[in-house]
Write a protein that holds these residues in place. Structure first.
Motif, mmCIF file in Angstrom:
data_model
loop_
_atom_site.group_PDB
_atom_site.id
_atom_site.type_symbol
_atom_site.label_atom_id
_atom_site.label_comp_id
_atom_site.label_asym_id
_atom_site.label_seq_id
_atom_site.Cartn_x
_atom_site.Cartn_y
_atom_site.Cartn_z
ATOM 1 N N TYR A 72 0.841 -1.202 0.000
ATOM 2 C CA TYR A 72 0.000 0.000 0.000
ATOM 3 C C TYR A 72 0.876 1.251 0.000
ATOM 4 C CZ TYR A 72 -3.756 -3.223 1.274
ATOM 5 O OH TYR A 72 -4.649 -4.256 1.284
ATOM 6 N N GLU A 73 1.870 1.243 0.872
ATOM 7 C CA GLU A 73 2.760 2.406 0.980
ATOM 8 C C GLU A 73 3.583 2.584 -0.299
ATOM 9 O OE1 GLU A 73 4.216 5.827 2.479
ATOM 10 O OE2 GLU A 73 2.561 4.639 3.286
ATOM 11 N N GLN A 74 4.042 1.473 -0.857
ATOM 12 C CA GLN A 74 4.809 1.539 -2.115
ATOM 13 C C GLN A 74 3.977 2.169 -3.225
ATOM 14 O OE1 GLN A 74 7.954 0.548 -2.988
ATOM 15 N NE2 GLN A 74 8.501 -0.046 -0.918
ATOM 16 N N ALA A 75 2.736 1.710 -3.357
ATOM 17 C CA ALA A 75 1.846 2.231 -4.404
ATOM 18 C C ALA A 75 1.530 3.699 -4.147
ATOM 19 C CB ALA A 75 0.562 1.406 -4.464
ATOM 20 N N TYR A 76 1.287 4.050 -2.893
ATOM 21 C CA TYR A 76 0.970 5.440 -2.560
ATOM 22 C C TYR A 76 2.155 6.361 -2.888
ATOM 23 C CZ TYR A 76 -0.157 9.647 0.034
ATOM 24 O OH TYR A 76 -0.385 10.957 0.371
ATOM 25 N N GLN A 77 3.353 5.964 -2.505
ATOM 26 C CA GLN A 77 4.541 6.776 -2.774
ATOM 27 C C GLN A 77 4.751 6.970 -4.275
ATOM 28 O OE1 GLN A 77 6.244 8.534 -0.623
ATOM 29 N NE2 GLN A 77 4.997 7.691 1.044
ATOM 30 N N LEU A 78 4.475 5.928 -5.045
ATOM 31 C CA LEU A 78 4.600 6.008 -6.492
ATOM 32 C C LEU A 78 3.562 6.962 -7.083
ATOM 33 C CD1 LEU A 78 6.569 4.568 -8.342
ATOM 34 C CD2 LEU A 78 4.820 2.883 -8.814
ATOM 35 N N ARG B 82 -4.436 2.847 -14.267
ATOM 36 C CA ARG B 82 -3.656 2.196 -15.332
ATOM 37 C C ARG B 82 -2.161 2.256 -15.045
ATOM 38 N NH1 ARG B 82 -7.322 4.799 -18.709
ATOM 39 N NH2 ARG B 82 -5.776 6.405 -19.207
ATOM 40 N N PHE B 83 -1.706 3.397 -14.551
ATOM 41 C CA PHE B 83 -0.295 3.573 -14.230
ATOM 42 C C PHE B 83 0.159 2.561 -13.172
ATOM 43 C CE2 PHE B 83 2.762 5.644 -11.280
ATOM 44 C CZ PHE B 83 3.865 5.676 -12.116
ATOM 45 N N LEU B 84 -0.627 2.452 -12.093
ATOM 46 C CA LEU B 84 -0.240 1.528 -11.016
ATOM 47 C C LEU B 84 -0.429 0.065 -11.411
ATOM 48 C CD1 LEU B 84 -1.567 3.573 -7.958
ATOM 49 C CD2 LEU B 84 0.812 3.196 -8.602
ATOM 50 N N GLN B 85 -1.423 -0.210 -12.265
ATOM 51 C CA GLN B 85 -1.579 -1.588 -12.755
ATOM 52 C C GLN B 85 -0.382 -1.982 -13.605
ATOM 53 O OE1 GLN B 85 -5.439 -1.524 -14.723
ATOM 54 N NE2 GLN B 85 -6.230 -2.998 -13.243
ATOM 55 N N TYR B 86 0.045 -1.072 -14.461
ATOM 56 C CA TYR B 86 1.214 -1.343 -15.301
ATOM 57 C C TYR B 86 2.443 -1.612 -14.444
ATOM 58 C CZ TYR B 86 5.094 -0.623 -18.477
ATOM 59 O OH TYR B 86 6.257 -0.781 -19.182
ATOM 60 N N ARG B 87 2.537 -0.926 -13.318
ATOM 61 C CA ARG B 87 3.668 -1.132 -12.413
ATOM 62 C C ARG B 87 3.566 -2.439 -11.637
ATOM 63 N NH1 ARG B 87 7.838 2.525 -11.681
ATOM 64 N NH2 ARG B 87 7.614 4.147 -13.243
ATOM 65 N N GLY B 88 2.429 -3.114 -11.726
ATOM 66 C CA GLY B 88 2.323 -4.445 -11.131
ATOM 67 C C GLY B 88 1.638 -4.528 -9.787
ATOM 68 N N PHE B 89 0.822 -3.541 -9.434
ATOM 69 C CA PHE B 89 0.117 -3.568 -8.159
ATOM 70 C C PHE B 89 -1.269 -4.172 -8.330
ATOM 71 C CE2 PHE B 89 3.294 -0.267 -7.564
ATOM 72 C CZ PHE B 89 3.792 -0.574 -6.306
ATOM 73 N N GLU B 90 -1.772 -4.786 -7.238
ATOM 74 C CA GLU B 90 -3.110 -5.377 -7.228
ATOM 75 C C GLU B 90 -4.163 -4.278 -7.147
ATOM 76 O OE1 GLU B 90 -3.682 -8.577 -7.487
ATOM 77 O OE2 GLU B 90 -1.663 -9.379 -7.180
ATOM 78 N N MET B 91 -5.389 -4.570 -7.603
ATOM 79 C CA MET B 91 -6.441 -3.560 -7.682
ATOM 80 C C MET B 91 -6.841 -3.010 -6.316
ATOM 81 S SD MET B 91 -7.830 -1.805 -9.764
ATOM 82 C CE MET B 91 -8.938 -1.622 -11.077
ATOM 83 N N ASP B 92 -6.921 -3.875 -5.283
ATOM 84 C CA ASP B 92 -7.316 -3.359 -3.964
ATOM 85 C C ASP B 92 -6.259 -2.402 -3.412
ATOM 86 O OD1 ASP B 92 -5.547 -5.508 -3.682
ATOM 87 O OD2 ASP B 92 -6.259 -5.973 -1.659
ATOM 88 N N VAL B 93 -4.983 -2.681 -3.666
ATOM 89 C CA VAL B 93 -3.887 -1.801 -3.243
ATOM 90 C C VAL B 93 -3.974 -0.474 -3.994
ATOM 91 C CG1 VAL B 93 -1.374 -1.537 -3.239
ATOM 92 C CG2 VAL B 93 -2.394 -3.738 -2.644
ATOM 93 N N ILE B 94 -4.249 -0.568 -5.293
ATOM 94 C CA ILE B 94 -4.334 0.638 -6.123
ATOM 95 C C ILE B 94 -5.452 1.554 -5.637
ATOM 96 C CG2 ILE B 94 -4.898 1.483 -8.440
ATOM 97 C CD1 ILE B 94 -3.513 -1.076 -9.514
ATOM 98 N N MET B 95 -6.629 0.986 -5.400
ATOM 99 C CA MET B 95 -7.772 1.801 -4.980
ATOM 100 C C MET B 95 -7.498 2.487 -3.647
ATOM 101 S SD MET B 95 -9.557 1.595 -7.586
ATOM 102 C CE MET B 95 -10.897 2.637 -7.053
ATOM 103 N N LYS B 96 -6.871 1.762 -2.733
ATOM 104 C CA LYS B 96 -6.543 2.343 -1.431
ATOM 105 C C LYS B 96 -5.510 3.463 -1.594
ATOM 106 C CE LYS B 96 -5.288 0.942 3.246
ATOM 107 N NZ LYS B 96 -4.918 -0.155 4.120
ATOM 108 N N ALA B 97 -4.536 3.267 -2.498
ATOM 109 C CA ALA B 97 -3.467 4.252 -2.700
ATOM 110 C C ALA B 97 -3.988 5.542 -3.317
ATOM 111 C CB ALA B 97 -2.366 3.660 -3.569
ATOM 112 N N ILE B 98 -4.915 5.427 -4.291
ATOM 113 C CA ILE B 98 -5.375 6.662 -4.954
ATOM 114 C C ILE B 98 -6.412 7.409 -4.113
ATOM 115 C CG2 ILE B 98 -4.843 5.809 -7.258
ATOM 116 C CD1 ILE B 98 -7.831 5.392 -7.720
#
Length: 197
Positions: free
Chosen positions: A147-153, A174-190
């Motif tokens: 979560y923190e990795q995705a948020y920092q990115l 799309r940016f975070l998916q391309y970087r290889g993060f899971e959807m639940d992590v992405i949604m929490k990060a954005i």
């Protein structure tokens, strides 16, 4: 001027005369043919591949430049070796003596991918491309706060503002998916705001 700039030139005419006197013209042509055959045989022998200590030296030279997984090292050495079984035995021996280690390669790959801002899916792909088992670094992957990795990115690319515009959200996803993060992590990060903990 005690020493000349250029060495004394050879007298090619005198050398030609000397050797033509010793051997007849017929012998010269047969000797040239024999020499050509010998050269071809030597060239074929060189192309047959490395064996023994030469193969071992080549393997060490490869491993001093960078780390290789066992499968990659076998494939690299087989390009120059005479015998695949000898290569496999050599790589097994190097692994036993800890000159080659899949564990080290896997750990280095994970660290490198994280520094590049890659998520767990991209890391698994990188491990697979190097013929490494993800179980080698399963514990390391569990310890990472994705979560923190995705948020920092996301912050690095788009800032701390939480967007309500669907187009910008889709772009971030799309940016975070391309970087290889899971959807639940992405949604929490954005959705995360700077003061959220």
């Amino acid at each position: 001027m005690s020493s000349p700039k250029f060495p004394k030139m050879l007298n090619y005419e005198a050398l030609k005369q000397q050797f033509s006197d010793e051997v007849s013209n017929e012998n010269n042509t047969t000797n040239a043919d024999e020499h050509a055959l010998n050269f071809e045989q030597e060239h074929q022998a060189k192309n047959q591949g490395l064996t023994g200590t030469r193969l071992r030296s080549y393997a060490f030279a490869k491993l001093t430049r960078r780390e290789y997984s066992k499968a990659d090292l076998i494939e690299k050495l087989c390009l120059y070796a005479a015998n695949r079984e000898e290569v496999i035995a050599l790589v097994d021996e190097l692994a036993e003596e800890n000159y080659q280690s899949d564990q080290r390669v896997a750990e280095m790959t994970v660290r490198s991918q994280i520094r590049q801002g890659k998520g767990p899916n991209r890391i698994k792909m990188a491990l697979r491309s190097k013929h490494l088992d993800k179980t080698l670094v399963a514990e390391d992957l569990k310890e990472i706060d994705w979560y923190e990795q995705a948020y920092q990115l996301k912050v690095k690319k788009y800032g701390t503002e939480v967007s309500t515009d669907p187009k910008i959200k889709a772009k971030q996803i799309r940016f975070l998916q391309y970087r290889g993060f899971e959807m639940d992590v992405i949604m929490k990060a954005i959705r995360k705001k700077p003061n959220d903990f």
